[in-house]
Scaffold this motif. Sequence first.
Motif: not given
Lengths: 263, 237
Positions: A70-73, A123-127
């Motif tokens: 997320i930080l990279m995005m 959970d990666a699938r959600y966040i």
Amino acid sequence: METLDIELPRMALLYGLCLLPWLLLWLIGLRLSRDIGISILRMSIQLALVGIYLKMLFDLNHPWLNGLWILMMLIVADLSILKRAGLKVRYFALATFTAIASSIMFSTAYLVILVIQPTHYYDARYIVPLAGMILGNCLQGNVIALERFYSALRKNEHEYATFLMLGATRWEAVRPYFRDAIKAAINPTIAGMATMGLVSLPGMMTGQILGGSEPWLAVKYQIAIMICIFTSTTIASIINLKLSLNIAFNAFDVLRDEVIEKP
Amino acid sequence: MQSFVVLLRRIQFRIITMPPIIRFDHVSVIAHQKTILSDISFALFPGEKAVLCGKSGSGKSSVLRTLLGLHPIKSGMVYFQEQPLTPVSVQVIRSCAAYIGQEPMLGAESVREALLLPFQFKSHRDHRPTEAQLVEVLQRLQLPANILSQESNRISGGEKQRVALARGLLLGKKLYLLDEVTSALDAESKRVVFDVFSDPHLTVLSVAHDPEWLERCGIVFELEAGQLTQVRRDGNT
């Protein structure tokens, strides 16, 4: 209900579909082969890489790794916003980052922790997909807000100076442009919500239906994501513009020339 | 000779009794890598009417803009009421001075809104004029009362300038920075404007080419390529 896989030969068949528009464009005299080729190639490579990365991310499902993603995005979005808004990165990078990071984290956390409540909040699938979708839309809004605001200010330099001369503070003098810029930034989202489902089926809902979800569930997620997009775009654009006001002006309330990228 | 002595006494009197309202002390300004003002020094006392003249591009308007803090100063110092120009004092200058340009920005839809615009700002919020005060100031500038409901982009350039001037008067401004105001005015409106500025309490620093305006101003500053080449006070060099 599993989504049907597209095997390699059929993927090739899919790429073959591009030959039809390519031929049509060639027939009407548009020589775009190079652009089309590069675009399709880039799309394929970029998505393949994301696929590999997401696969890894989902398999490991580690909170720090998800956070790093997320930080990279956020960093990529930060640079992209400033580049497209025509502002110099070295002046505004931190302000824009603060604005988008705080609003994305707030709305994603609200949605995941309070509303969806998965077993693991990280959970990666959600966040990952939710934060990504919110960020993508938030990015558009912030580009519009910054671009509109600073071009209006330069276009109406004389009017802005008149407001200052009439006793306005910097904030009072920029307020009309500020409001217009925020309105322009959030208008597409508001209009999008008003026509949602009428003009086209929204992307996330389509994806979920293809993925095997019940239409009702897909509808609920679509509503959730739209509300989060609206919230985070509004918060991010306001924070972003507000923070930029402290950077873009000199002590005499005059817009600094050097902060704007020369076209 | 006698008039020279009188003049000297007057200047002396001014120096002793009251400080200049505006003082430029060896001011140089660079904007967009170009020197726009070079080593400018002058003083203007309260109630004086001065005009800056010179060819276009000689830096006349830049003097006004520099005083308002719109150009960063490279060297020298600008003083307003003997206070150096700083981010804090510029607020004082902006609140005391009215800047009126060739095509003034009214910044609102109707003339009434334009006149009341500054009273939305915190600094003037408590001094909102009454309807009677609005009509009175319009009358003073020979503008009809029904102009209040007109759209501000529909009125003529001369009317715009008088509305901008009316706004300055409503704000009780004492210093008027006028940038080419006479060019859009007809003879009648020009006379009205002259009458307003005959008030000894109002100080004027203007930019103009108009010979009639030059004649009415006690002080003429001539500029050439960003430099002050000549100063005439009451017809004397």
